[in-house]
Design a protein around this motif. Structure first.
Motif, short mmCIF file in Angstrom:
data_model
loop_
_atom_site.label_atom_id
_atom_site.label_comp_id
_atom_site.label_asym_id
_atom_site.label_seq_id
_atom_site.Cartn_x
_atom_site.Cartn_y
_atom_site.Cartn_z
N GLN A 20 -36.54 52.15 -20.94
CA GLN A 20 -37.89 52.11 -21.52
C GLN A 20 -38.91 51.62 -20.50
O GLN A 20 -40.04 52.09 -20.47
N GLN A 21 -38.51 50.70 -19.62
CA GLN A 21 -39.42 50.24 -18.58
C GLN A 21 -39.77 51.39 -17.64
O GLN A 21 -40.91 51.50 -17.19
N LEU A 22 -38.83 52.26 -17.35
CA LEU A 22 -39.11 53.44 -16.53
C LEU A 22 -40.03 54.41 -17.27
O LEU A 22 -40.89 55.05 -16.66
N ALA A 23 -39.86 54.51 -18.58
CA ALA A 23 -40.76 55.35 -19.37
C ALA A 23 -42.18 54.79 -19.34
O ALA A 23 -43.16 55.54 -19.23
N GLU A 64 -37.19 55.49 -6.27
CA GLU A 64 -36.74 56.86 -6.01
C GLU A 64 -37.68 57.87 -6.66
O GLU A 64 -38.01 58.90 -6.07
N LYS A 65 -38.12 57.57 -7.90
CA LYS A 65 -39.00 58.49 -8.63
C LYS A 65 -40.45 58.43 -8.15
O LYS A 65 -41.18 59.40 -8.27
N GLN A 66 -40.84 57.26 -7.61
CA GLN A 66 -42.24 57.05 -7.19
C GLN A 66 -42.26 56.53 -5.75
O GLN A 66 -42.59 55.36 -5.51
N PRO A 67 -41.94 57.36 -4.77
CA PRO A 67 -41.89 56.87 -3.39
C PRO A 67 -43.23 56.31 -2.89
O PRO A 67 -43.25 55.45 -2.02
N ALA A 68 -44.33 56.77 -3.46
CA ALA A 68 -45.64 56.26 -3.04
C ALA A 68 -45.84 54.80 -3.46
O ALA A 68 -46.73 54.12 -2.96
N ALA A 69 -45.00 54.31 -4.36
CA ALA A 69 -45.12 52.93 -4.85
C ALA A 69 -44.23 51.96 -4.08
O ALA A 69 -44.00 50.84 -4.52
N LYS A 70 -43.75 52.38 -2.92
CA LYS A 70 -42.84 51.54 -2.14
C LYS A 70 -43.43 50.17 -1.86
O LYS A 70 -42.73 49.16 -1.91
N ALA A 71 -44.71 50.09 -1.56
CA ALA A 71 -45.34 48.79 -1.27
C ALA A 71 -45.22 47.85 -2.46
O ALA A 71 -45.00 46.65 -2.29
N TRP A 72 -45.38 48.38 -3.67
CA TRP A 72 -45.25 47.54 -4.87
C TRP A 72 -43.83 47.05 -5.04
O TRP A 72 -43.59 45.88 -5.32
N VAL A 73 -42.89 47.96 -4.87
CA VAL A 73 -41.48 47.60 -5.03
C VAL A 73 -41.09 46.56 -3.99
O VAL A 73 -40.46 45.54 -4.32
#
Length: 145
Positions: free
Chosen positions: A60-63, A83-92
């Protein structure tokens, strides 16, 4: 999906996520989460707990991430999110050193002004916005202590 929402609202803006610059004390960023509660005396306490378990599940968190553009609040979902949002690497990556929001009395005004200043980021000077945030934040900390 979230990126499409940004593009629909800001069709001429290119949106990129970057890690915040390293400050004098090292890397830093903020992370926010959501909280859920179930009343202890609720007639439907068990159902409430089940709902919270569902809403906080990795699936659900991924949703939520897909629907609202937020990073999952469960660390167990971060790898899939990255993996699904590579542009969010800085956040991760920032999750490893992120801190919770500042809770000093009066700091809400500092953050409110910062949010207002960010609205003009396209035409304003980012260095001035950050300098104002630093100055206002330091003043609020001195007053709050």
């Amino acid at each position: 999906m979230a990126r499409r929402r940004y593009e629909a609202r800001l069709p001429r803006c290119e949106v990129r996520r970057r890690a915040a610059a390293r400050g004098p004390a090292g890397k830093g960023t903020l992370a926010f989460s959501n909280c859920w509660g179930v009343a202890a005396d609720s007639a439907h306490r068990a159902a409430g707990v089940d709902l919270v378990k569902y809403l906080t599940s990795a699936k659900q968190q991924l949703a939520f991430a897909d629907g609202f553009g937020v990073m999952p609040s469960r660390t167990s979902a971060l790898e899939t999110y990255a993996e699904k949002q590579p542009a969010a690497k800085a956040w991760v990556d920032g999750n490893a050193y992120a801190q919770g929001p500042v809770t000093i009395a009066g700091f809400d005004k500092v953050l409110s002004q910062f949010n207002t200043d960010l609205q003009s980021l396209r035409t304003a000077d980012p260095k001035k916005i950050l300098a104002d945030l630093q100055r206002n934040g330091e003043q609020a900390i001195v007053k709050g202590n």
